[in-house]
Write a protein that holds these residues in place. Sequence first.
Motif, PDB file in Angstrom:
ATOM      1  N   LEU A 130       3.772   0.004   8.191  1.00 44.93           N
ATOM      2  CA  LEU A 130       3.690   1.386   8.676  1.00 44.93           C
ATOM      3  C   LEU A 130       2.442   1.596   9.511  1.00 44.93           C
ATOM      4  O   LEU A 130       2.488   2.258  10.568  1.00 44.93           O
ATOM      5  CB  LEU A 130       3.713   2.349   7.496  1.00 44.93           C
ATOM      6  CG  LEU A 130       3.590   3.839   7.823  1.00 44.93           C
ATOM      7  CD1 LEU A 130       4.713   4.283   8.754  1.00 44.93           C
ATOM      8  CD2 LEU A 130       3.579   4.683   6.548  1.00 44.93           C
ATOM      9  N   GLU A 131       1.336   1.016   9.104  1.00 37.40           N
ATOM     10  CA  GLU A 131       0.105   1.155   9.877  1.00 37.40           C
ATOM     11  C   GLU A 131       0.270   0.515  11.257  1.00 37.40           C
ATOM     12  O   GLU A 131      -0.164   1.066  12.278  1.00 37.40           O
ATOM     13  CB  GLU A 131      -1.053   0.497   9.135  1.00 37.40           C
ATOM     14  CG  GLU A 131      -1.528   1.265   7.910  1.00 37.40           C
ATOM     15  CD  GLU A 131      -2.090   2.632   8.264  1.00 37.40           C
ATOM     16  OE1 GLU A 131      -2.714   2.767   9.351  1.00 37.40           O
ATOM     17  OE2 GLU A 131      -1.878   3.587   7.476  1.00 37.40           O
ATOM     18  N   ARG A 134       2.434   2.735  13.452  1.00 39.50           N
ATOM     19  CA  ARG A 134       1.707   3.921  13.897  1.00 39.50           C
ATOM     20  C   ARG A 134       0.736   3.568  15.035  1.00 39.50           C
ATOM     21  O   ARG A 134       0.569   4.351  15.989  1.00 39.50           O
ATOM     22  CB  ARG A 134       0.965   4.544  12.728  1.00 39.50           C
ATOM     23  CG  ARG A 134       1.878   5.285  11.745  1.00 39.50           C
ATOM     24  CD  ARG A 134       1.117   5.747  10.527  1.00 39.50           C
ATOM     25  NE  ARG A 134       1.982   6.539   9.634  1.00 39.50           N
ATOM     26  CZ  ARG A 134       1.617   6.945   8.418  1.00 39.50           C
ATOM     27  NH1 ARG A 134       0.409   6.602   7.937  1.00 39.50           N
ATOM     28  NH2 ARG A 134       2.460   7.647   7.694  1.00 39.50           N
ATOM     29  N   ALA A 135       0.091   2.414  14.928  1.00 37.17           N
ATOM     30  CA  ALA A 135      -0.836   1.995  15.994  1.00 37.17           C
ATOM     31  C   ALA A 135      -0.082   1.776  17.301  1.00 37.17           C
ATOM     32  O   ALA A 135      -0.536   2.205  18.387  1.00 37.17           O
ATOM     33  CB  ALA A 135      -1.570   0.723  15.579  1.00 37.17           C
ATOM     34  N   ASN A 136       1.061   1.135  17.240  1.00 35.13           N
ATOM     35  CA  ASN A 136       1.860   0.924  18.454  1.00 35.13           C
ATOM     36  C   ASN A 136       2.316   2.265  19.032  1.00 35.13           C
ATOM     37  O   ASN A 136       2.362   2.435  20.260  1.00 35.13           O
ATOM     38  CB  ASN A 136       3.065   0.054  18.141  1.00 35.13           C
ATOM     39  CG  ASN A 136       2.681  -1.380  17.813  1.00 35.13           C
ATOM     40  OD1 ASN A 136       1.635  -1.859  18.282  1.00 35.13           O
ATOM     41  ND2 ASN A 136       3.514  -2.055  17.028  1.00 35.13           N
ATOM     42  N   VAL A 177       7.997   3.633  13.663  1.00 33.13           N
ATOM     43  CA  VAL A 177       7.242   4.357  12.625  1.00 33.13           C
ATOM     44  C   VAL A 177       8.210   4.942  11.592  1.00 33.13           C
ATOM     45  O   VAL A 177       7.978   4.876  10.373  1.00 33.13           O
ATOM     46  CB  VAL A 177       6.382   5.466  13.266  1.00 33.13           C
ATOM     47  CG1 VAL A 177       5.771   6.362  12.181  1.00 33.13           C
ATOM     48  CG2 VAL A 177       5.281   4.852  14.119  1.00 33.13           C
ATOM     49  N   GLY A 178       9.293   5.525  12.048  1.00 31.41           N
ATOM     50  CA  GLY A 178      10.262   6.108  11.113  1.00 31.41           C
ATOM     51  C   GLY A 178      10.869   5.056  10.199  1.00 31.41           C
ATOM     52  O   GLY A 178      11.019   5.282   8.990  1.00 31.41           O
ATOM     53  N   VAL A 182      10.613   4.884   6.053  1.00 30.41           N
ATOM     54  CA  VAL A 182      11.773   4.768   5.150  1.00 30.41           C
ATOM     55  C   VAL A 182      11.626   3.553   4.241  1.00 30.41           C
ATOM     56  O   VAL A 182      11.902   3.625   3.027  1.00 30.41           O
ATOM     57  CB  VAL A 182      13.071   4.669   5.970  1.00 30.41           C
ATOM     58  CG1 VAL A 182      14.251   4.320   5.079  1.00 30.41           C
ATOM     59  CG2 VAL A 182      13.332   5.966   6.706  1.00 30.41           C
ATOM     60  N   ALA A 183      11.183   2.419   4.803  1.00 29.98           N
ATOM     61  CA  ALA A 183      11.011   1.220   3.985  1.00 29.98           C
ATOM     62  C   ALA A 183       9.977   1.442   2.896  1.00 29.98           C
ATOM     63  O   ALA A 183      10.130   0.962   1.762  1.00 29.98           O
ATOM     64  CB  ALA A 183      10.610   0.044   4.879  1.00 29.98           C
ATOM     65  N   LEU A 184       8.912   2.199   3.228  1.00 32.62           N
ATOM     66  CA  LEU A 184       7.890   2.500   2.226  1.00 32.62           C
ATOM     67  C   LEU A 184       8.434   3.450   1.152  1.00 32.62           C
ATOM     68  O   LEU A 184       8.163   3.271  -0.043  1.00 32.62           O
ATOM     69  CB  LEU A 184       6.666   3.114   2.908  1.00 32.62           C
ATOM     70  CG  LEU A 184       5.493   3.471   1.994  1.00 32.62           C
ATOM     71  CD1 LEU A 184       4.975   2.225   1.270  1.00 32.62           C
ATOM     72  CD2 LEU A 184       4.378   4.158   2.764  1.00 32.62           C
TER      73      LEU A 184
END
Length: 380
Positions: A130-131, A134-136, A177-178, A182-184
Amino acid sequence: MKKLIVLILSLGVLAGAYSIAFGVPEQVAQIWGGTSAPAEEAEAPRGAAGGPPGGPPGQGRETTVVLAPLEERAYTLVLRTVGSAVSLRRSEVIATEAGEVVEAALQANRLVEKGDVLLRLDDRTEQLALESARANRDQAQATVTRYQGLHQDGSAVVTDVALSEAEVALRLAEVEVGLAEVALEDRTVVAPISGRLGLSDVTVGDRLSNGDAIVTIDDSATLLATFEVPERSIGLLAEGKPVLVTTPTYEGRVFEGTITSYDSRLDSVTRSATVRAQIDNAEGLLLSGMTFTIRMTEETAPLPVVPATAITWDRSGAGIWVAEDGRTSRVPVTVRYRDGDQVWIETDAPVGAQVVTEGASKLRDGAQVTTADAGKGSGA
């Protein structure tokens, strides 16, 4: 000469034995007595019943019976059957992700609300993903913002195509990011419904695979009972019909329910229909999986009812004896229901007719009858 004497003695012995066994014939007695009884007196023993000799039995004398008026009364049809029940709302929680359990709240019989956390799986990989996503996304957003500024200033460096490509890259980054979010989220298992937890073998440190059962949840405020109804009782079924439910666990306690649905066909082997009924369990006394005794009742239209002693049988079937003006006649009946010593019937006899309830087995068509009370009165 000796043979004649022996023959005479033998005949005398036979005559004596016959008179002892069967009595002296009337003609012989009249010859010995020297008198001849009048014909009327001779015929009197034959007419002991008060009627002509050889007449129909029962017409020359009255038979004492008990009479009662024919009444109508509704019959209560009762169906008793056995069924089992499950929670109307129930769920089996299944693992959709593989991983190690790092947190668990699966205490048996604990009440949970929809959305409560049941367990968490190790989610370090998902957090890192996820991080990265978000960076991308942030980088793509910065590129789009720069291109849009240059394009508005009229710079020829940023063409329309370049700006469009940057915007597409931003949208793809947002999708990544989405997906990472969801995976998290999938690493956390929550209660899909409100209810009570069942037993679970999952503990912290266990490693789950995709599809492993975690725990069951039952919302037992309403139970769904399933039972079978035989073919002869199909007429009792109707949606919304009340049913009474008992269980040996709570002796003497009756729970109420209503029929919600039933099968449109009979089982070809058992010749019965499957029925489902909802049972109110607001107090939470009943548990999913319990076995119940289920009772349904329904009153029929009023039918003639007589004591069982009033029914007689012959080659034509069942019947009752009806008395009118001191004489009886047999009326055929069809037996519909029995309950103890009472029998519900179908008959052409009118309601209120005097029916022989005791002594019916002694009657014949046209027999004269008198009631037991009348006999006592005449004797006084």
